[in-house]
Write a protein that holds these residues in place. Structure first.
Motif, PDB file in Angstrom:
ATOM      1  N   VAL A 109      69.105  25.473   7.002  1.00  0.00           N
ATOM      2  CA  VAL A 109      68.335  24.658   7.944  1.00  0.00           C
ATOM      3  C   VAL A 109      68.779  23.210   7.790  1.00  0.00           C
ATOM      4  CG1 VAL A 109      66.026  23.928   8.651  1.00  0.00           C
ATOM      5  CG2 VAL A 109      66.386  26.228   7.734  1.00  0.00           C
ATOM      6  N   SER A 110      69.206  22.610   8.901  1.00  0.00           N
ATOM      7  CA  SER A 110      69.597  21.201   8.859  1.00  0.00           C
ATOM      8  C   SER A 110      69.016  20.482  10.066  1.00  0.00           C
ATOM      9  CB  SER A 110      71.119  21.052   8.829  1.00  0.00           C
ATOM     10  OG  SER A 110      71.696  21.675   9.952  1.00  0.00           O
ATOM     11  N   GLY A 111      68.722  19.217   9.881  1.00  0.00           N
ATOM     12  CA  GLY A 111      68.131  18.426  10.950  1.00  0.00           C
ATOM     13  C   GLY A 111      67.870  17.015  10.488  1.00  0.00           C
ATOM     14  N   PRO A 112      66.941  16.328  11.151  1.00  0.00           N
ATOM     15  CA  PRO A 112      66.704  14.913  10.862  1.00  0.00           C
ATOM     16  C   PRO A 112      66.408  14.603   9.397  1.00  0.00           C
ATOM     17  CG  PRO A 112      65.511  15.564  12.841  1.00  0.00           C
ATOM     18  CD  PRO A 112      66.101  16.807  12.250  1.00  0.00           C
ATOM     19  N   ASP A 113      65.675  15.476   8.702  1.00  0.00           N
ATOM     20  CA  ASP A 113      65.348  15.188   7.300  1.00  0.00           C
ATOM     21  C   ASP A 113      65.526  16.400   6.389  1.00  0.00           C
ATOM     22  OD1 ASP A 113      63.240  16.754   8.134  1.00  0.00           O
ATOM     23  OD2 ASP A 113      61.716  15.565   7.139  1.00  0.00           O
ATOM     24  N   ARG A 114      66.308  17.383   6.841  1.00  0.00           N
ATOM     25  CA  ARG A 114      66.455  18.616   6.059  1.00  0.00           C
ATOM     26  C   ARG A 114      67.912  19.025   5.940  1.00  0.00           C
ATOM     27  NH1 ARG A 114      61.834  19.307   3.375  1.00  0.00           N
ATOM     28  NH2 ARG A 114      60.230  18.685   4.792  1.00  0.00           N
TER      29      ARG A 114
ATOM     30  N   PHE B 147      58.095  27.128   6.514  1.00  0.00           N
ATOM     31  CA  PHE B 147      56.926  26.280   6.697  1.00  0.00           C
ATOM     32  C   PHE B 147      57.413  24.868   7.007  1.00  0.00           C
ATOM     33  CE2 PHE B 147      55.695  29.681   3.775  1.00  0.00           C
ATOM     34  CZ  PHE B 147      54.689  30.267   4.532  1.00  0.00           C
ATOM     35  N   THR B 148      56.897  24.290   8.070  1.00  0.00           N
ATOM     36  CA  THR B 148      57.397  22.984   8.524  1.00  0.00           C
ATOM     37  C   THR B 148      56.547  21.818   8.033  1.00  0.00           C
ATOM     38  OG1 THR B 148      56.214  23.192  10.628  1.00  0.00           O
ATOM     39  CG2 THR B 148      58.504  23.991  10.549  1.00  0.00           C
ATOM     40  N   ALA B 149      55.719  22.034   7.017  1.00  0.00           N
ATOM     41  CA  ALA B 149      54.951  20.932   6.434  1.00  0.00           C
ATOM     42  C   ALA B 149      55.924  19.904   5.870  1.00  0.00           C
ATOM     43  CB  ALA B 149      54.025  21.446   5.345  1.00  0.00           C
ATOM     44  N   GLY B 150      55.740  18.646   6.229  1.00  0.00           N
ATOM     45  CA  GLY B 150      56.601  17.578   5.736  1.00  0.00           C
ATOM     46  C   GLY B 150      57.868  17.372   6.550  1.00  0.00           C
ATOM     47  N   PHE B 151      58.099  18.173   7.567  1.00  0.00           N
ATOM     48  CA  PHE B 151      59.276  18.002   8.417  1.00  0.00           C
ATOM     49  C   PHE B 151      59.082  16.794   9.331  1.00  0.00           C
ATOM     50  CE2 PHE B 151      60.556  21.910   6.826  1.00  0.00           C
ATOM     51  CZ  PHE B 151      61.663  22.442   7.445  1.00  0.00           C
TER      52      PHE B 151
ATOM     53  N   TYR C 114      66.157  20.976  14.925  1.00  0.00           N
ATOM     54  CA  TYR C 114      66.780  21.506  13.724  1.00  0.00           C
ATOM     55  C   TYR C 114      67.695  22.672  14.094  1.00  0.00           C
ATOM     56  CZ  TYR C 114      63.503  18.679  11.111  1.00  0.00           C
ATOM     57  OH  TYR C 114      62.810  17.609  10.601  1.00  0.00           O
ATOM     58  N   THR C 115      68.716  22.868  13.280  1.00  0.00           N
ATOM     59  CA  THR C 115      69.661  23.963  13.479  1.00  0.00           C
ATOM     60  C   THR C 115      69.556  24.923  12.301  1.00  0.00           C
ATOM     61  OG1 THR C 115      71.175  22.526  14.670  1.00  0.00           O
ATOM     62  CG2 THR C 115      72.099  24.563  13.797  1.00  0.00           C
ATOM     63  N   VAL C 116      69.558  26.210  12.605  1.00  0.00           N
ATOM     64  CA  VAL C 116      69.526  27.253  11.585  1.00  0.00           C
ATOM     65  C   VAL C 116      70.815  28.055  11.721  1.00  0.00           C
ATOM     66  CG1 VAL C 116      68.346  29.323  10.763  1.00  0.00           C
ATOM     67  CG2 VAL C 116      67.020  27.420  11.706  1.00  0.00           C
ATOM     68  N   VAL C 117      71.570  28.159  10.628  1.00  0.00           N
ATOM     69  CA  VAL C 117      72.790  28.963  10.602  1.00  0.00           C
ATOM     70  C   VAL C 117      72.597  30.046   9.540  1.00  0.00           C
ATOM     71  CG1 VAL C 117      75.279  28.954  10.181  1.00  0.00           C
ATOM     72  CG2 VAL C 117      74.199  26.990  11.295  1.00  0.00           C
ATOM     73  N   ALA C 118      72.750  31.289   9.948  1.00  0.00           N
ATOM     74  CA  ALA C 118      72.537  32.410   9.032  1.00  0.00           C
ATOM     75  C   ALA C 118      73.865  32.936   8.501  1.00  0.00           C
ATOM     76  CB  ALA C 118      71.795  33.539   9.744  1.00  0.00           C
ATOM     77  N   THR C 119      73.861  33.297   7.224  1.00  0.00           N
ATOM     78  CA  THR C 119      74.992  33.968   6.593  1.00  0.00           C
ATOM     79  C   THR C 119      74.448  35.249   5.965  1.00  0.00           C
ATOM     80  OG1 THR C 119      76.050  31.856   6.112  1.00  0.00           O
ATOM     81  CG2 THR C 119      76.860  33.776   4.904  1.00  0.00           C
ATOM     82  N   CYS C 120      75.023  36.372   6.339  1.00  0.00           N
ATOM     83  CA  CYS C 120      74.559  37.664   5.840  1.00  0.00           C
ATOM     84  C   CYS C 120      74.959  37.842   4.375  1.00  0.00           C
ATOM     85  CB  CYS C 120      75.147  38.795   6.690  1.00  0.00           C
ATOM     86  SG  CYS C 120      74.671  38.691   8.430  1.00  0.00           S
ATOM     87  N   GLY C 121      74.341  38.828   3.730  1.00  0.00           N
ATOM     88  CA  GLY C 121      74.603  39.091   2.319  1.00  0.00           C
ATOM     89  C   GLY C 121      76.042  39.441   2.009  1.00  0.00           C
ATOM     90  N   ASP C 122      76.782  39.958   2.997  1.00  0.00           N
ATOM     91  CA  ASP C 122      78.196  40.284   2.789  1.00  0.00           C
ATOM     92  C   ASP C 122      79.103  39.132   3.221  1.00  0.00           C
ATOM     93  OD1 ASP C 122      77.826  40.443   5.498  1.00  0.00           O
ATOM     94  OD2 ASP C 122      78.532  42.509   5.703  1.00  0.00           O
ATOM     95  N   SER C 123      78.539  37.932   3.351  1.00  0.00           N
ATOM     96  CA  SER C 123      79.238  36.687   3.701  1.00  0.00           C
ATOM     97  C   SER C 123      79.707  36.612   5.148  1.00  0.00           C
ATOM     98  CB  SER C 123      80.425  36.428   2.762  1.00  0.00           C
ATOM     99  OG  SER C 123      79.953  36.294   1.446  1.00  0.00           O
ATOM    100  N   THR C 124      79.280  37.522   5.999  1.00  0.00           N
ATOM    101  CA  THR C 124      79.634  37.430   7.416  1.00  0.00           C
ATOM    102  C   THR C 124      78.646  36.506   8.109  1.00  0.00           C
ATOM    103  OG1 THR C 124      78.296  39.370   7.966  1.00  0.00           O
ATOM    104  CG2 THR C 124      80.641  39.745   7.509  1.00  0.00           C
ATOM    105  N   PRO C 125      79.090  35.826   9.175  1.00  0.00           N
ATOM    106  CA  PRO C 125      78.174  34.940   9.878  1.00  0.00           C
ATOM    107  C   PRO C 125      77.105  35.744  10.615  1.00  0.00           C
ATOM    108  CG  PRO C 125      80.305  35.001  10.982  1.00  0.00           C
ATOM    109  CD  PRO C 125      80.437  35.801   9.724  1.00  0.00           C
ATOM    110  N   GLY C 126      75.882  35.234  10.569  1.00  0.00           N
ATOM    111  CA  GLY C 126      74.768  35.903  11.227  1.00  0.00           C
ATOM    112  C   GLY C 126      74.332  35.197  12.490  1.00  0.00           C
ATOM    113  N   GLY C 127      75.046  34.152  12.889  1.00  0.00           N
ATOM    114  CA  GLY C 127      74.702  33.425  14.103  1.00  0.00           C
ATOM    115  C   GLY C 127      73.921  32.165  13.804  1.00  0.00           C
ATOM    116  N   SER C 128      73.564  31.467  14.859  1.00  0.00           N
ATOM    117  CA  SER C 128      72.815  30.226  14.704  1.00  0.00           C
ATOM    118  C   SER C 128      71.810  30.080  15.833  1.00  0.00           C
ATOM    119  CB  SER C 128      73.756  29.025  14.672  1.00  0.00           C
ATOM    120  OG  SER C 128      74.413  28.885  15.916  1.00  0.00           O
ATOM    121  N   ALA C 129      70.837  29.232  15.605  1.00  0.00           N
ATOM    122  CA  ALA C 129      69.799  28.957  16.593  1.00  0.00           C
ATOM    123  C   ALA C 129      69.259  27.562  16.330  1.00  0.00           C
ATOM    124  CB  ALA C 129      68.677  29.983  16.496  1.00  0.00           C
TER     125      ALA C 129
END
Length: 163
Positions: free
Chosen positions: A60-65, A85-89, A94-109
């Protein structure tokens, strides 16, 4: 023979692009709701991750994360999920990039943290795969165009050499 030295790498690139494009297009991460109030909860889901391959990591990346969140559940619909939980955000996108357990990309949102009372109900962010498909199509067309141009130049040079 010279055309073969040029066309084989070009066709190899086309084949590699054709193999990689479906995997990138199928990688899917969702955030629900797509707009979350400060102090709310967002559900991060990487539907293309296999739970048997290990936990997914959501970056998770964004203005303060700039943080990682490990998957905690395997929903019935498939994939892996985690609650955020977005308390303190800070308010913002924000952008979320997922990486699966086998190191393959899981996409982003993406998702938005809004003031309390400003959240929209439900939703799904980042599900538009148009960008991925356009990028893949551009790569394939460029590779094909380059191969055609090189083949024509080689043919033209061979014809000029025989005259």
């Amino acid at each position: 023979m010279k055309a073969t030295r040029v066309l084989v790498p070009a066709f190899g690139s086309i084949a590699l692009g054709a193999l990689l494009l479906p995997g990138a297009a199928l990688a899917d991460t969702t955030v629900s709701p797509s707009t979350t109030p400060v102090g709310g909860t967002a559900l991060l889901t990487a539907t293309s991750c296999n739970p048997n391959a290990g936990d997914a990591i959501f970056h998770v990346s964004g203005p303060d994360r700039d943080q990682n969140v490990r998957s905690t559940t395997a929903p019935a619909s498939g994939g892996l999920s985690a609650e955020l939980f977005t308390a303190g955000f800070t308010l913002g996108r924000y952008t979320v990039v997922a990486t699966c357990g086998d190191s393959t990309p899981g996409g982003s949102a993406t998702f938005t943290v809004a003031p309390i009372g400003g959240a929209q109900a439900g939703g799904r962010a980042g599900s538009d795969r148009t960008g991925t498909l356009v990028a893949g199509a551009t790569l394939l067309v460029t590779a094909l165009g380059g191969a055609v141009i090189l083949a024509r130049r080689r043919r033209h040079a061979a014809n000029a050499a025989t005259l």
